[in-house]
Design an enzyme around this catalytic site. Structure first.
Site, mmCIF file in Angstrom:
data_model
loop_
_atom_site.group_PDB
_atom_site.id
_atom_site.type_symbol
_atom_site.label_atom_id
_atom_site.label_comp_id
_atom_site.label_asym_id
_atom_site.label_seq_id
_atom_site.Cartn_x
_atom_site.Cartn_y
_atom_site.Cartn_z
ATOM 1 N N PHE A 132 -7.651 2.329 5.071
ATOM 2 C CA PHE A 132 -6.820 0.907 4.720
ATOM 3 C C PHE A 132 -7.331 -0.398 5.979
ATOM 4 C CE2 PHE A 132 -3.736 3.155 7.115
ATOM 5 C CZ PHE A 132 -3.752 2.173 8.402
ATOM 6 N N ARG A 157 3.914 -3.342 17.428
ATOM 7 C CA ARG A 157 5.273 -3.170 16.316
ATOM 8 C C ARG A 157 5.434 -4.564 15.826
ATOM 9 N NH1 ARG A 157 8.023 1.943 15.899
ATOM 10 N NH2 ARG A 157 7.679 2.664 17.476
ATOM 11 N N GLU A 209 0.524 -1.338 -0.064
ATOM 12 C CA GLU A 209 0.289 -0.111 -0.062
ATOM 13 C C GLU A 209 1.286 1.015 -0.187
ATOM 14 O OE1 GLU A 209 -1.942 0.016 3.617
ATOM 15 O OE2 GLU A 209 -3.209 -1.904 2.919
ATOM 16 N N GLU A 234 -5.869 6.856 8.099
ATOM 17 C CA GLU A 234 -4.795 8.515 8.069
ATOM 18 C C GLU A 234 -5.882 9.262 7.479
ATOM 19 O OE1 GLU A 234 -0.202 9.028 8.211
ATOM 20 O OE2 GLU A 234 -1.034 6.826 7.970
ATOM 21 N N LYS A 290 7.253 -0.423 7.402
ATOM 22 C CA LYS A 290 7.374 -0.012 5.750
ATOM 23 C C LYS A 290 8.409 1.398 5.188
ATOM 24 C CE LYS A 290 8.379 3.249 10.358
ATOM 25 N NZ LYS A 290 8.100 3.838 11.607
ATOM 26 N N LYS A 346 2.193 4.707 1.637
ATOM 27 C CA LYS A 346 1.666 4.828 2.814
ATOM 28 C C LYS A 346 1.877 6.667 2.840
ATOM 29 C CE LYS A 346 4.666 4.760 7.109
ATOM 30 N NZ LYS A 346 3.775 6.643 7.636
#
Length: 358
Positions: free
Chosen positions: A136, A207, A53, A101, A213, A55
């Site tokens: 997302f 995390r 995807e 986001e 990322k 960012k």
């Protein structure tokens, strides 16, 4: 204040991720769920086990619909509708909770954190196009939790909702071919890419390497431990720190562009401290001002030299910053398979993902 979680949802503890026992029965929506976060990849890669995807250069937020009203919160549970009242007009199916986001785009349709920060700051500047909520992930549907379901199933359900409109966008994704997707993202001047394992559940607060990322320009969240200031330019240098078990480790210096120096100097004065917040002794320099370790900054950098950032530049204050998440990260290395899809597909996915690029 965020609402307490219902009994069937175990809230993420501050010290580490917890796998959630998922009750498939209907229940009231929880308050904001602690966001699942990506680790840093060492390089772009291709993998049949992942989807890729864009960012987004915005702030993480959750959007919910319950009882005929919408709720928009940042990753610390703060109410964003108070700052962005135009988002109250969003219409969503009852009983859904989205992860995504919040962005504002520039004149070319590219997300810009600086434009979003101008909307959220004390001196509101309504420049750019938006705000837009980019969804997302789907965490709840019809008040039923989907956290334990595989990502590809959650994505399929999200796309089937048909909720895209002028305030909400559901971006496309690319399967398997992360390297050409990164090339397309870099070509369009976007922040970077996120790789997500197809079968991954949503683990609140974790995390995890299930999500990775990779930035076009390397960047990091750091704690501001102090500034070097002068009477002409204001702040010239940020003294950066990483959150560690015994306090704050020095992470290097970040250059402050002249046009941000006076603003950063004034914005941080209320956080002035009496002594260095760093765990190791720091020399006192001309113009030094120590700050209490409560502010998080976004810095861009070229690389890391040992445990310190190299050639770092201050980018912005992070409005939703959490000191505990500003840590030094070790990049995750994964093997890369040959690309499998059509050569033009990555660019099409990027264009279809951008709210104003269609």
């Amino acid at each position: 204040m965020p609402r307490p979680y219902p009994p069937n949802v175990a809230r993420r503890a501050a010290t580490g991720p917890t796998l959630i026992p998922v009750d498939e029965g209907r229940s009231a929506l929880p308050g904001p769920v602690a966001s699942m976060r990506p680790r840093v990849a060492a390089a772009p890669f291709n993998s049949p086990d992942h989807i890729f995807e864009v960012k987004w250069d915005g702030i993480r937020a959750q959007l919910a619909s319950e009882g005929g009203t919408v709720r928009l919160t940042d990753r610390r549970g703060g109410d964003l509708l108070r700052l962005l009242p135009e988002m109250r007009d969003v219409r969503l199916p009852e009983g859904i909770l989205l992860d995504g986001e919040l962005i504002v785009c520039d004149s070319r349709g590219r997300p810009s954190y600086d434009l979003l920060a101008a909307r959220l700051g004390p001196r509101v500047a309504k420049r750019g196009r938006g705000p837009i909520y980019v969804a997302f992930d789907l965490l709840y549907e019809a008040s039923r939790p989907l956290l334990g379901r595989p990502l590809e199933e959650r994505r399929k359900k999200l796309l089937a909702l048909g909720i895209s409109d002028r305030r909400v966008a559901v971006p496309d994704h690319l399967e398997s071919d992360g390297e050409p997707f990164y090339d397309a993202v870099e070509e369009y001047g976007l922040e970077g890419i996120v790789a997500k394992r197809r079968r991954s559940p949503y683990v609140p607060g974790a995390r995890t390497a299930d999500w990775l990322k990779y930035h076009v320009t390397p960047r990091a969240d750091v704690v501001i431990g102090g500034l070097i200031v002068d009477d002409v330019r204001g702040a010239r240098t940020v003294l950066c720190g990483w959150h560690v078990a015994n306090g704050l480790a020095f992470a290097g210096e970040a250059y402050v562009p002249p046009y941000l120096g006076r603003w950063l100097d004034e914005a941080t004065r209320d956080f002035t401290g009496d002594a260095s917040p760093f765990a190791t002794p720091m020399p006192m320099r001309s113009g030094s001002r120590w700050l209490r370790p409560t502010l998080v900054a976004i810095v861009e950098h070229d690389a890391s030299e040992g445990s310190e950032l190299a050639d770092a530049r201050f980018r912005a204050l992070r409005f939703d910053g959490d000191v505990a998440t500003a840590i030094e990260e070790t990049p995750v290395e994964l093997p890369s398979a040959p690309p499998t899809g059509p050569a033009e597909r990555p660019r099409l996915v990027v264009l279809q993902s951008l709210p104003f690029g269609r």
